[in-house]
Design a protein around this motif. Structure first.
Motif, mmCIF file in Angstrom:
data_model
loop_
_atom_site.group_PDB
_atom_site.id
_atom_site.type_symbol
_atom_site.label_atom_id
_atom_site.label_comp_id
_atom_site.label_asym_id
_atom_site.label_seq_id
_atom_site.Cartn_x
_atom_site.Cartn_y
_atom_site.Cartn_z
ATOM 1 N N MET A 1 4.189 -13.344 -1.033
ATOM 2 C CA MET A 1 4.388 -12.244 -0.085
ATOM 3 C C MET A 1 4.889 -12.800 1.238
ATOM 4 O O MET A 1 5.661 -12.178 1.940
ATOM 5 N N PRO B 1 8.651 -1.583 7.199
ATOM 6 C CA PRO B 1 7.507 -2.457 7.016
ATOM 7 C C PRO B 1 7.602 -3.291 5.747
ATOM 8 O O PRO B 1 7.022 -4.367 5.662
ATOM 9 N N THR C 1 2.261 3.098 -4.966
ATOM 10 C CA THR C 1 2.876 4.304 -4.406
ATOM 11 C C THR C 1 1.833 5.279 -3.872
ATOM 12 O O THR C 1 2.168 6.225 -3.194
ATOM 13 N N ALA C 2 0.554 5.034 -4.184
ATOM 14 C CA ALA C 2 -0.479 5.949 -3.694
ATOM 15 C C ALA C 2 -0.858 5.647 -2.250
ATOM 16 O O ALA C 2 -1.630 6.383 -1.651
ATOM 17 N N LEU C 3 -0.350 4.552 -1.724
ATOM 18 C CA LEU C 3 -0.598 4.249 -0.316
ATOM 19 C C LEU C 3 0.711 4.397 0.448
ATOM 20 O O LEU C 3 1.777 4.050 -0.053
ATOM 21 N N ASN C 4 0.609 4.913 1.650
ATOM 22 C CA ASN C 4 1.807 5.110 2.458
ATOM 23 C C ASN C 4 2.339 3.756 2.931
ATOM 24 O O ASN C 4 1.654 3.036 3.651
ATOM 25 N N PRO C 5 3.570 3.397 2.510
ATOM 26 C CA PRO C 5 4.075 2.058 2.816
ATOM 27 C C PRO C 5 4.243 1.768 4.306
ATOM 28 O O PRO C 5 4.236 0.609 4.701
ATOM 29 N N SER C 6 4.365 2.808 5.126
ATOM 30 C CA SER C 6 4.664 2.537 6.532
ATOM 31 C C SER C 6 3.429 2.615 7.422
ATOM 32 O O SER C 6 3.541 2.530 8.630
ATOM 33 N N ARG C 7 2.259 2.802 6.815
ATOM 34 C CA ARG C 7 1.061 2.872 7.660
ATOM 35 C C ARG C 7 0.063 1.798 7.266
ATOM 36 O O ARG C 7 -0.078 1.456 6.105
ATOM 37 N N TYR D 1 -0.342 -3.845 5.839
ATOM 38 C CA TYR D 1 0.425 -2.780 5.204
ATOM 39 C C TYR D 1 0.216 -2.920 3.691
ATOM 40 O O TYR D 1 -0.050 -4.022 3.201
ATOM 41 N N HIS E 1 2.081 -3.246 1.111
ATOM 42 C CA HIS E 1 2.830 -4.250 0.348
ATOM 43 C C HIS E 1 2.331 -5.660 0.603
ATOM 44 O O HIS E 1 2.716 -6.589 -0.087
ATOM 45 N N GLU E 2 1.480 -5.821 1.604
ATOM 46 C CA GLU E 2 0.966 -7.166 1.886
ATOM 47 C C GLU E 2 -0.259 -7.501 1.045
ATOM 48 O O GLU E 2 -0.772 -8.604 1.117
ATOM 49 N N LEU E 3 -0.747 -6.517 0.269
ATOM 50 C CA LEU E 3 -1.930 -6.743 -0.559
ATOM 51 C C LEU E 3 -1.538 -6.823 -2.033
ATOM 52 O O LEU E 3 -0.525 -6.271 -2.443
ATOM 53 N N SER E 4 -2.397 -7.476 -2.825
ATOM 54 C CA SER E 4 -2.137 -7.534 -4.259
ATOM 55 C C SER E 4 -2.505 -6.192 -4.890
ATOM 56 O O SER E 4 -3.200 -5.373 -4.280
ATOM 57 N N LEU F 1 -8.152 1.875 -2.630
ATOM 58 C CA LEU F 1 -8.094 3.282 -3.035
ATOM 59 C C LEU F 1 -9.436 3.765 -3.566
ATOM 60 O O LEU F 1 -9.815 4.927 -3.371
#
Ligand SMILES: Nc1ncnc2c1ncn2[C@@H]1O[C@H](COP(=O)(O)OP(=O)(O)OP(=O)(O)O)[C@@H](O)[C@H]1O
Ligand SMILES: [Mg+2]
Lengths: 282, 292
Positions: A1, A279, B98-104, B148, B150-153, B161
């Motif tokens: 990442m 982001p 996709t269940a998490l908002n990528p920009s928040r 954010y 995308h930074e998590l596995s 979630l």
């Protein structure tokens, strides 16, 4: 990442060059009375068609030479930047507001709203834009505000189409459904959840649109349909330069270079900003 | 005591008139895990979406009732229904990306719901979220809250979630194949976490899966769905001990066993499928008569 993020860390040379040129041109335009070496309107037949500084016959103080009325080209370009930037910002923001709002509504709500808006966009895009612009200004009358309105009226479809498609993609994502389940209202979801995800595209388009506005303004000036004829505009200078191309090529070449650099810089700057705002790419 | 969720004779149709849900009845008692099992396309997700009020616009409910803690969802005003669903239910989705908002950032997404929908104070929401992150064994909450998505596995995202789903103490959670998008080792951890939190919080879960192994591990009751029709329902232990419907038996035979991975692996029998087709056709026939 971390590998994914590393190449974006530093500011790219693209962003530097484009941003640098835009900043320089913008500052010059803002402080035009201070930085322009001559009065852009002062005619002096003794000084007509002076060549740029590196050629024989150049006069000090007239760095890029003069036109056939003896007006200083550099000063005219600097002052011309004022109208170019005013039009760029005002027209791009107006275009963005109209187009993005309709695109967001169309993409998020779908159904009726989408069908109507999409149909209007299709009809709109059937008009050739430059002809459309000339027609509009002929109807609205020349002047700064009609040029700005004309650009917004013609080009909102560019924002609308892109933002609609992006919004549709986002609206299908599970996070939107999750927000529905949690009990958020539709408009709240559109503004708080979906909009931030299309902002990178809006920013890129906004910058691109500024470049387009500069070109459209130049075209309108070129056909003498823009602002008053006294104030120098890049398109107006190009039109004059075209007539005297054989006697004084610089009057055509320098404003063209300025225009192209500015337009390119706007589009490159937009692309670079998009990746910084996103982001996932950042 | 009334059921946590009670679905009665629910039928839903596509615009072409085809039924995607065929008189589905199913109930989840408070604190109980009901598995909903069936092959792909059986309509499992559709049932979950119907309960949560997020059916696609092309799917229309034509018959049946859904009662959430005794309240008939069909009889409520849309706004009251949304509020009720928002307060009493939550979803653990299949795809944690996709269940998490990528920009928040994770933290703002998690607390936002508690603060803005349920009216909690920011401080209380923050404390609550951290407590839940601890329960799902996230050891570095500060980093996660600032990240954010995308930074998590994938596994981390699913933990987030799960924590978010339990945070507001819903009565009912719909878990739609919550482990399918994860790799096998992570699947086990996630399943264990859901089971753990379910016990600790006493939350009822409608657990959608196509995996009988998961059914056996997590649920007390099970409904077997085929082509939008519940073909069998039973206590989980009873179902595994003595499956009644031929389709259930075929499904079990089609599930690999660790002891003998190949011998027991059989595709669903032709005769069983023919029987099912006849059963579905008869049900549709019977249904159409009063409904024109
Ligand atoms: N948006 C939609 N519009 C119309 N029909 C749909 C839509 N989504 C799904 N369907 C249909 O509804 C049926 C049930 O789909 P559903 O997603 O509930 O299945 P599922 O049991 O969840 O399957 P899977 O295990 O693949 O998730 C399928 O036949 C599918 O083709
Ligand atoms: Mg599904």
């Amino acid at each position: 990442m971390d590998e994914r993020r590393a190449p974006r860390r530093g500011v790219s040379p693209r962003l530097w060059l484009a941003g640098g040129w835009l900043l320089l041109a913008l500052l010059a335009a803002i402080f035009a009375p201070l930085v322009a070496p001559q009065d852009p309107l002062a005619q002096d037949l003794m000084l007509e068609r002076l060549p740029p500084f590196w050629l024989d016959g150049a006069e000090p103080g007239y760095w890029l030479g003069t036109d056939s009325l003896g007006r200083d080209l550099l000063s005219r370009l600097i002052f011309g930047g004022r109208i170019a930037f005013i039009v760029a910002f005002a027209a791009a923001i107006a275009t963005c507001l109209v187009g993005s709002t309709l695109g967001l509504i169309s993409g998020y709500f779908g159904g009726w709203a989408d069908r109507i808006i999409s149909r209007i966009v299709d009809v709109w895009m059937a008009f050739p834009p430059v002809l459309f612009a000339i027609l509009l200004v002929a109807v609205l009358g020349t002047g700064l505000s009609s040029v700005i309105i004309a650009i917004a009226v013609i080009d909102w479809t560019r924002f609308c189409r892109v933002i609609r498609a992006e919004t549709m993609g986002q609206s299908r994502m599970d996070y939107v459904e999750n927000a529905r389940i949690a009990g958020y209202g539709r408009i709240g979801i559109m503004l708080r959840e979906v909009l931030p995800n299309v902002v990178p595209s809006i920013v890129a388009l906004l910058s691109l649109e500024m470049g387009i506005a500069v070109i459209v303004e130049a075209i309108l000036s070129f056909v003498n349909l823009s602002i008053s004829t006294d104030d120098p505009t890049w398109g107006g200078i190009i039109a004059e330069g075209r007539i005297s191309i054989h006697q004084a090529w610089w009057v055509l070449v320098f404003p063209l270079i300025t225009l192209i650099l500015t337009v390119l810089s706007f589009s490159q700057f937009g692309e670079a900003l998009k990746t910084r705002f996103d982001p996932v790419l950042r | 005591m009334s059921a946590c969720l009670d679905i009665r004779d629910l039928s839903a149709v596509l615009p072409n008139g085809q039924r995607v849900l065929r008189s589905v009845s199913l109930s989840v008692q408070p604190g109980e895990v009901r598995a909903l099992v069936g092959e792909s396309g059986a309509g499992k997700t559709m049932i979950g979406k119907a309960v949560l009020g997020v059916l696609p616009s092309s799917v229309r409910i034509v018959e049946g009732d859904m009662l959430l803690e005794g309240e008939d969802l069909g009889r409520l005003e849309p706004k009251a229904r949304r509020t009720l669903i928002g307060a009493r239910t939550a979803l653990i989705p299949q795809d944690p990306l996709t269940a998490l908002n990528p920009s928040r950032r994770i933290g703002s997404q998690m607390t936002d719901r508690l603060v803005r929908i349920l009216g909690w104070s920011g401080e209380r929401a923050d404390t609550r979220i951290r407590q839940l992150l601890d329960e799902v064994q996230i050891r570095d909450p500060d980093r996660v809250l600032k990240s954010y998505p995308h930074e998590l596995s994938g596994g981390m995202r699913q933990r987030v979630l799960i924590a978010a789903a339990f945070a507001a103490e819903p009565r009912l959670i719909v878990a739609d194949e919550p482990t399918t998008a994860l790799d096998v080792t992570v699947q086990k951890q996630i399943l264990r976490l859901i089971a753990q939190l379910q016990r600790d919080h006493g939350t009822a879960i409608l657990f959608v899966t196509h995996d009988l192994g998961v059914v056996a591990k997590i649920s007390q009751k099970v409904s077997v769905l085929y082509a939008g029709k519940v073909v069998e329902e039973a206590e989980t232990a009873a179902l595994f001990a003595a499956p009644q419907h031929p389709y259930t038996r075929a499904l079990m035979a089609a599930t690999p066993r660790y002891t003998d991975p190949f011998a027991s692996l059989k595709p669903v029998d032709e005769a069983v499928l023919a029987g099912l087709a006849a059963e579905i056709a008869a049900a549709d026939q019977a249904w159409r008569r009063p409904h024109g």
